[in-house]
Enzyme design. Structure first.
Site, PDB file in Angstrom:
ATOM      1  N   ASP A 158       4.321  -8.727  -0.278  1.00  0.00           N
ATOM      2  CA  ASP A 158       4.309  -7.459   0.458  1.00  0.00           C
ATOM      3  C   ASP A 158       4.486  -7.716   1.953  1.00  0.00           C
ATOM      4  OD1 ASP A 158       3.830  -5.641  -1.771  1.00  0.00           O
ATOM      5  OD2 ASP A 158       1.985  -6.791  -1.977  1.00  0.00           O
ATOM      6  N   GLY A 170      -0.100  -8.249  -3.914  1.00  0.00           N
ATOM      7  CA  GLY A 170      -0.974  -7.413  -4.734  1.00  0.00           C
ATOM      8  C   GLY A 170      -0.654  -5.945  -4.684  1.00  0.00           C
ATOM      9  N   GLY A 171       0.490  -5.609  -4.052  1.00  0.00           N
ATOM     10  CA  GLY A 171       0.910  -4.207  -4.075  1.00  0.00           C
ATOM     11  C   GLY A 171       1.027  -3.694  -5.501  1.00  0.00           C
ATOM     12  N   GLU A 208      -1.620 -13.760  -9.953  1.00  0.00           N
ATOM     13  CA  GLU A 208      -0.618 -14.400  -9.088  1.00  0.00           C
ATOM     14  C   GLU A 208      -1.244 -15.600  -8.367  1.00  0.00           C
ATOM     15  OE1 GLU A 208       0.581 -11.075  -6.670  1.00  0.00           O
ATOM     16  OE2 GLU A 208       2.127 -10.466  -8.085  1.00  0.00           O
ATOM     17  N   LYS A 260       9.829  -7.592   4.799  1.00  0.00           N
ATOM     18  CA  LYS A 260       8.510  -8.172   4.491  1.00  0.00           C
ATOM     19  C   LYS A 260       8.055  -9.197   5.537  1.00  0.00           C
ATOM     20  CE  LYS A 260       8.721  -6.075   0.421  1.00  0.00           C
ATOM     21  NZ  LYS A 260       8.749  -6.758  -0.840  1.00  0.00           N
TER      22      LYS A 260
HETATM   23  C1  5RP Z   1       2.609  -7.658  -6.994  1.00  0.00           C
HETATM   24  C2  5RP Z   1       3.068  -8.387  -5.779  1.00  0.00           C
HETATM   25  C3  5RP Z   1       4.511  -8.329  -5.437  1.00  0.00           C
HETATM   26  O1  5RP Z   1       4.979  -9.625  -5.250  1.00  0.00           O
HETATM   27  C4  5RP Z   1       4.683  -7.547  -4.172  1.00  0.00           C
HETATM   28  O2  5RP Z   1       4.061  -6.274  -4.347  1.00  0.00           O
HETATM   29  C5  5RP Z   1       6.145  -7.370  -3.806  1.00  0.00           C
HETATM   30  O3  5RP Z   1       6.755  -6.492  -4.711  1.00  0.00           O
HETATM   31  P1  5RP Z   1       8.277  -6.089  -4.600  1.00  0.00           P
HETATM   32  O4  5RP Z   1       9.089  -7.308  -4.914  1.00  0.00           O
HETATM   33  O5  5RP Z   1       8.428  -5.001  -5.642  1.00  0.00           O
HETATM   34  O6  5RP Z   1       8.540  -5.564  -3.216  1.00  0.00           O
HETATM   35  O7  5RP Z   1       2.312  -9.020  -5.083  1.00  0.00           O
HETATM   36  O8  5RP Z   1       1.222  -7.715  -7.145  1.00  0.00           O
END
Ligand code: 5RP
Length: 224
Positions: A88, A99-100, A107, A125
């Site tokens: 994120d 953790g989004g 993870e 990001k």
């Molecule tokens: C999930 C995560 C993802 O890696 C994070 O949210 C990025 O997601 P995206 O690739 O959809 O932008 O930590 O828990």
């Protein structure tokens, strides 16, 4: 390029990064989210070149299985050569907020077992200071209010992520208004609160390689 095209470009680059190292007994660690999904999709043509994967979420496990890739329990495999996942937020030291998608604990566990963490992310990001994205914290349900009060003491605005239950049966608190000066110290401090399973701050175990997609192409950034 759009954000989705940048995500696809870093997924392509991650495939090129790992392909030369794939062997018949290789088990890959695979993350969660839209960028990780694009990487998973690109593994399909390579599926006979490696043994399988450990996934950081049920969603990623299902996606891998649907492509004919074997998914293993982490306890049945040893060290993983690679963990590939999105973020994120990521800073120049390759520390991250993750953790989004509420998969932070698995993870962090899979990342801990990996020799090399490859973070795949688009330019949006990449930040100079972590914290603009609300930091997720996985908590044991009965401890949620207690943990929230402790977080208020740290100057944080905790918000319960309503309706979300993690793959581990726990709940998520998101920390708003929380710019993080010292990610290592803050990770240790939050993880020490009773009832916290873990935080989405990946400072102690950050990434080893960042593949960052921008309008010029994919930049490869390492810590050393
Ligand atoms: C999930 C995560 C993802 O890696 C994070 O949210 C990025 O997601 P995206 O690739 O959809 O932008 O930590 O828990």
């Amino acid at each position: 390029m759009t954000q989705d095209e940048l995500k696809a470009a870093v997924a392509d680059k991650a495939i090129r990064e790992i392909e030369p190292w794939l062997e018949k007994d290789t088990v890959l660690g695979i993350g969660t989210g839209s960028t990780a999904n694009l990487f998973i999709d690109r593994l399909k043509p390579l599926r006979d070149q490696f043994r399988g994967a450990v996934a950081s979420s049920e969603a990623s496990a299902q996606r891998l299985k649907s492509l004919g890739i074997d998914v293993f329990d982490l306890n049945s495999v040893g060290t993983l050569p690679f963990y590939i996942d999105g973020a994120d937020e990521v800073n120049a030291n390759l520390q991250m907020i993750k953790g989004g998608g509420a998969a932070l604990t698995r993870e962090k566990i899979v990342a801990a077992c990996a020799e090399r963490f490859i973070c795949i992310a688009d330019q949006s990001k990449y930040v100079s200071q972590l914290g603009n994205f609300p930091l997720p914290i996985e908590v044991i349900p009965m401890a949620r209010s207690y943990v929230a009060r402790q977080l208020v003491g740290l100057g944080v605005e905790p918000v319960y992520r309503q309706g979300v239950v993690t793959d581990n049966g726990n709940q998520i608190i998101d920390c708003y208004e929380f710019m993080i000066d010292d990610p290592l110290a803050m990770e240790a401090r939050i993880n020490a609160i009773v009832g916290v399973v873990t935080s989405g701050l990946f400072a102690e175990r950050g990434a080893d390689v960042l593949l960052l997609g921008n309008q010029e192409g994919v930049e490869r950034i390492t810590t050393s």
